[in-house]
Design an enzyme around this catalytic site. Sequence first.
Site, PDB file in Angstrom:
ATOM      1  N   GLU A 138       0.846  -1.210   0.000  1.00  0.00           N
ATOM      2  CA  GLU A 138       0.000   0.000   0.000  1.00  0.00           C
ATOM      3  C   GLU A 138       0.880   1.259   0.000  1.00  0.00           C
ATOM      4  OE1 GLU A 138      -3.945   0.238   2.337  1.00  0.00           O
ATOM      5  OE2 GLU A 138      -2.770   1.893   3.175  1.00  0.00           O
ATOM      6  N   ARG A 231      -7.541  10.411  14.635  1.00  0.00           N
ATOM      7  CA  ARG A 231      -6.986  11.339  15.599  1.00  0.00           C
ATOM      8  C   ARG A 231      -7.350  12.800  15.287  1.00  0.00           C
ATOM      9  NH1 ARG A 231      -2.381  10.577  19.117  1.00  0.00           N
ATOM     10  NH2 ARG A 231      -2.403   8.334  18.818  1.00  0.00           N
TER      11      ARG A 231
END
Length: 403
Positions: A138, A231
């Site tokens: 990825e 986050r």
Amino acid sequence: MPMFDTLAQVTTAGPRNTVDGRMKVLVVFGTRPEAIKLAPVIHELRKRLFQTIVVSSSQHKHLLKPFLEGLNIDVDLDLGVMKRDQSPNDVAARVIAKLDRILARERPDLILVQGDTTTTLAGALAGFYRKIPVGHVEAGLRSGNLMSPFPEEMNRRVVSQIATFHFAATEKNRRNLLAEDVATEKVFVTGNPVVDALKYMLKNLHVAESITDLIAETNGKKRVLLTTHRRESFGPTMIANLKVLRDFVEKRRDVCLLFPVHPNPNVRSVAKDILGNLDRIHLLEPLDYSDFLAIMKSAWLIVSDSGGVQEEAPSLGKPLLVLRENTERPEAIRSGVSKLVGNSPGSLKQMLEENYDVETWIRSIKEVANPFGDGKASARIVKVIEEKLAAKSLPNSVQGSLF
Ligand code: UDP
């Protein structure tokens, strides 16, 4: 039921360069999405008779454990780094220190990392300091904003500086890497193994009774599936988004919300405060992969800030509102399946209301060819590893640019 039947498909081909005739690949991960995406690669490595050492940092200990069972992955070494309220610095420091001792002892031929977590970065850096080649699954995702997603955008950029082999999911990811001067011969467009995992899983769903019951109980309702855990959304943005969703559901009796709540305390506390004990709002524990996919399949609309969910939605033909300021997966938007909400709760409200009033977009979404992969990424990744490691030493071009 095991996810992949490794032993049934063992082949005798493959490189044999170590003392016992096998190449040794050390695979490091620490979170749920890494396990999902690396599981098919680990099974493929074993099929091709590589020696694998599977190391879990347990960065997300509680989320990971049930997944490993479902994915039929045994962890050989658990670094056990998870602590309450851990910061990326805590995780990185502990993963590097603990992994270094393992690398000194095991001396793998290759380290394989996936994605952009702090474990990914720490694994790659530990390999670099030991002069062990790193393969990055990825590779090449870019949002263009170092603070969003945080710290993932920086993590993956640094891993791209370190990796010897970059396994890009898409052409766009490959171009992102080339634009940063990664050598073209080090980049391989393989697809993302999440599609391998997804395809297998969809054929072998084992859905818990509680989830089948929940789907039956909400039959006839427009199910909105929510996941949010990033986050950068913590605090005011998440609070405002959850309020928008609560108001949207409360005002419409034919809508319900299903929300598997991430264990992070920043998510748990606001989810309970804003969405707890309300009609048609179901707060769930994090679901195992089968259960989550069953709910995805039954959704009217998905609202999510997850990366993996953006990659899965095209294969499931489900409309997705991406709860992020930007996305490093524009392929999903281009496929027509996803729309970007941006960082504004006001825009979430507007998009929910518009798409409820006029369902043209939602009804138009059908399963499309997945832009992130065709289900054969792990075979391609392992073939590259096999070919590159088959020679007694790595090619000069690779060694030269690595060290
Ligand atoms: N997922 C799951 N159960 C859940 C929520 C998500 O199995 O309760 C799966 C989802 O299908 C996807 C992956 O977990 O494959 C995404 O994980 P997450 O959103 O934590 O990470 P990200 O993809 O954003 O890095």
